[in-house]
Design a protein around this motif. Sequence first.
Motif, short mmCIF file in Angstrom:
data_model
loop_
_atom_site.label_atom_id
_atom_site.label_comp_id
_atom_site.label_asym_id
_atom_site.label_seq_id
_atom_site.Cartn_x
_atom_site.Cartn_y
_atom_site.Cartn_z
N PHE A 1 0.82 -1.21 0.00
CA PHE A 1 0.00 0.00 0.00
C PHE A 1 0.85 1.26 0.00
O PHE A 1 0.33 2.36 0.12
CB PHE A 1 -0.94 0.00 1.21
CG PHE A 1 -2.18 -0.80 1.00
CD1 PHE A 1 -3.37 -0.18 0.66
CD2 PHE A 1 -2.17 -2.17 1.11
CE1 PHE A 1 -4.52 -0.92 0.47
CE2 PHE A 1 -3.32 -2.92 0.92
CZ PHE A 1 -4.50 -2.30 0.60
N ALA B 1 -4.16 1.61 8.28
CA ALA B 1 -5.08 0.96 7.34
C ALA B 1 -4.76 -0.52 7.14
O ALA B 1 -5.65 -1.34 6.97
CB ALA B 1 -5.05 1.69 6.00
N LEU C 1 -5.82 -5.59 8.26
CA LEU C 1 -6.16 -6.38 7.06
C LEU C 1 -6.08 -7.89 7.29
O LEU C 1 -6.72 -8.65 6.59
CB LEU C 1 -5.24 -5.99 5.90
CG LEU C 1 -5.69 -4.79 5.07
CD1 LEU C 1 -4.74 -4.56 3.93
CD2 LEU C 1 -7.08 -5.02 4.52
N VAL D 1 -16.46 -7.90 8.49
CA VAL D 1 -15.94 -6.59 8.04
C VAL D 1 -16.56 -5.48 8.87
O VAL D 1 -15.88 -4.52 9.26
CB VAL D 1 -16.21 -6.39 6.54
CG1 VAL D 1 -15.73 -5.04 6.09
CG2 VAL D 1 -15.52 -7.45 5.73
N ALA E 1 -14.65 -2.68 11.07
CA ALA E 1 -14.84 -1.24 10.83
C ALA E 1 -15.29 -0.53 12.10
O ALA E 1 -14.89 0.62 12.34
CB ALA E 1 -15.86 -1.04 9.71
N LEU F 1 -12.31 0.06 14.25
CA LEU F 1 -11.48 1.07 13.61
C LEU F 1 -12.06 2.46 13.84
O LEU F 1 -11.34 3.43 14.14
CB LEU F 1 -11.41 0.76 12.11
CG LEU F 1 -10.19 1.20 11.36
CD1 LEU F 1 -8.95 0.65 11.99
CD2 LEU F 1 -10.28 0.73 9.92
N PHE F 2 -13.40 2.54 13.75
CA PHE F 2 -14.08 3.82 13.95
C PHE F 2 -13.85 4.34 15.37
O PHE F 2 -13.56 5.52 15.58
CB PHE F 2 -15.58 3.62 13.69
CG PHE F 2 -16.35 4.90 13.65
CD1 PHE F 2 -16.31 5.70 12.52
CD2 PHE F 2 -17.10 5.31 14.73
CE1 PHE F 2 -17.01 6.87 12.47
CE2 PHE F 2 -17.80 6.49 14.69
CZ PHE F 2 -17.76 7.28 13.56
N TYR G 1 -9.42 -3.30 2.19
CA TYR G 1 -9.33 -1.85 2.36
C TYR G 1 -10.61 -1.17 1.88
O TYR G 1 -11.19 -0.35 2.58
CB TYR G 1 -8.11 -1.36 1.59
CG TYR G 1 -7.79 0.11 1.75
CD1 TYR G 1 -7.54 0.64 2.99
CD2 TYR G 1 -7.75 0.93 0.63
CE1 TYR G 1 -7.25 1.98 3.13
CE2 TYR G 1 -7.45 2.27 0.77
CZ TYR G 1 -7.20 2.80 2.02
OH TYR G 1 -6.91 4.12 2.15
N TYR H 1 -13.64 -2.01 4.50
CA TYR H 1 -13.90 -1.22 5.70
C TYR H 1 -13.97 0.27 5.43
O TYR H 1 -14.57 1.00 6.21
CB TYR H 1 -12.96 -1.58 6.86
CG TYR H 1 -11.50 -1.39 6.67
CD1 TYR H 1 -10.64 -2.47 6.65
CD2 TYR H 1 -10.97 -0.13 6.58
CE1 TYR H 1 -9.30 -2.30 6.50
CE2 TYR H 1 -9.62 0.05 6.43
CZ TYR H 1 -8.79 -1.04 6.40
OH TYR H 1 -7.45 -0.86 6.25
N LEU I 1 -17.65 0.78 5.03
CA LEU I 1 -18.40 0.80 6.29
C LEU I 1 -18.06 2.02 7.13
O LEU I 1 -18.94 2.59 7.79
CB LEU I 1 -18.16 -0.49 7.04
CG LEU I 1 -18.93 -1.59 6.33
CD1 LEU I 1 -18.28 -2.92 6.49
CD2 LEU I 1 -20.36 -1.60 6.80
N LEU I 2 -16.79 2.47 7.09
CA LEU I 2 -16.44 3.70 7.81
C LEU I 2 -17.22 4.87 7.23
O LEU I 2 -17.70 5.75 7.97
CB LEU I 2 -14.94 3.97 7.70
CG LEU I 2 -14.03 3.17 8.61
CD1 LEU I 2 -12.58 3.52 8.33
CD2 LEU I 2 -14.34 3.46 10.06
N MET J 1 -20.74 4.78 8.54
CA MET J 1 -20.82 5.27 9.92
C MET J 1 -20.69 6.80 9.97
O MET J 1 -21.38 7.46 10.75
CB MET J 1 -19.70 4.64 10.76
CG MET J 1 -19.95 3.17 11.04
SD MET J 1 -18.51 2.42 11.76
CE MET J 1 -18.90 0.70 11.51
N LYS J 2 -19.80 7.34 9.14
CA LYS J 2 -19.63 8.80 9.08
C LYS J 2 -20.92 9.46 8.64
O LYS J 2 -21.33 10.50 9.18
CB LYS J 2 -18.52 9.13 8.09
CG LYS J 2 -17.34 9.87 8.72
CD LYS J 2 -16.34 10.23 7.64
CE LYS J 2 -14.96 9.76 8.01
NZ LYS J 2 -14.04 9.77 6.86
N MET K 1 -23.46 9.67 11.37
CA MET K 1 -23.17 10.60 12.45
C MET K 1 -22.97 12.04 11.97
O MET K 1 -22.72 12.92 12.79
CB MET K 1 -21.90 10.15 13.20
CG MET K 1 -22.13 8.91 14.04
SD MET K 1 -20.64 8.35 14.79
CE MET K 1 -20.47 9.54 16.12
#
Lengths: 258, 167
Positions: A138, A201, A205, A239, A243, A246-247, B97, B100, B103-104, B107-108, B111
Amino acid sequence: MDSSENISEKKAEVILKITSLLMTSGANTNRILLIINKFAELMNTDAQVFINHKALIISLFDTETGFKTTQVKRLPNHIVNFDIISALSRAGLKAQKESWNFDKIKEEINRIEKFKHYPRIITLVAVSFAGAGFCNLFGGDYVNMAATFIATFIGLFVRQEAVKRAYNPYLSTSTGAFFAAFFASAAMTFMPGTNPEMALATSVLFLIPGVPLVNSFTDMIDGYIITGFVRFINGLLFVIAIALSLFIVMYIFGIQKL
Amino acid sequence: MNIEISIIEKIIWSGIAATGFAILFNVPKRLLISVFSIGAIAGFIKFTLLLNETGIIFSTLLAASFVGFSSIPIARYKHTSPFVVSIPSIIPMIPGYFGYKTLLGIMKLAMSKNTTLEGEILMSVLHNGLNMTFVLASISIGVSLPWLLFREKGLKKIKLTDNENLI
């Protein structure tokens, strides 16, 4: 009369065991049917199987005795183990070539069932190297890769501990993702490197459920739509679990961009 | 850094990533070298195509079909299922990558208090989600391509009695 019925039921039990071993180890539906058919043919039976995520139904017609039996088996949690799949497909070929009898097949299945995973430390180090590899792919530099290595190591360790204590699989994945992302974010401040976002990030994984996601689409291509959908939703839930963690970590550290 | 060195670096690291996942999935020891080499070559195909501005979906499809075709002779030589070699080699290409990120974004969106930014977030959710689905589909198609094309032999095996197919 009674004993021949018993034999048919024992045959059905062995075929159910093979199917459940394949399903929990992460084989796709087509592969499972190919292997079962080989064994069913050797036992002089006709097996009709319904395969699902949490339970299996088998209806077996024994051409030797003329009996018909139907059995259902619930499945334990899925843990990917390709050694078992490889050994079973090898055993199928060998059995066909040497035309094994029922007792020999049963013995081999009992042996394969006890196969072990790699030692824990080897798995931890190998997966951490894989995480570092992802970071390189990446666009991270060697400092970022070191951060990902440490984060992956801790995250996988935590998830293995959670799995050992038999927590809910989604919760275990979420906890592992939280620890991995937490340490990757902490590393962002201490050792930023050139591309600090990539360390965060790629640190989670290794938790992405690759096998269910790929199997879901191959199953759908082969026409097993329901099984494919079940696998896809299962993968998606993992997943979501990742997430979510991660949030939370990004909220704690105030990271806006990823 | 010049391009050749960075590509060689990426090839080696994609091989290592594939092998790491092979160990997580408990692939037998005798297959690890094949997984490393197939994963590395697939990484080479993917990154050279990406550098030449082929999209991520099409380059993944080509790399995955290489994995699918090369896993069959190796599986025959090593006496195992092609599946056991091909899935770990393809794992570094799984679009985690994108997954998620989608999904992020959701969520954003849930909110968000700023309505002017919502359109932008929604578009990024759509972009990442579609990319995830198509990359996954192209991986699956690529891996099972030899199976889909040369199906005849497989079908004969699936048929158990003369008049009935299984399921």
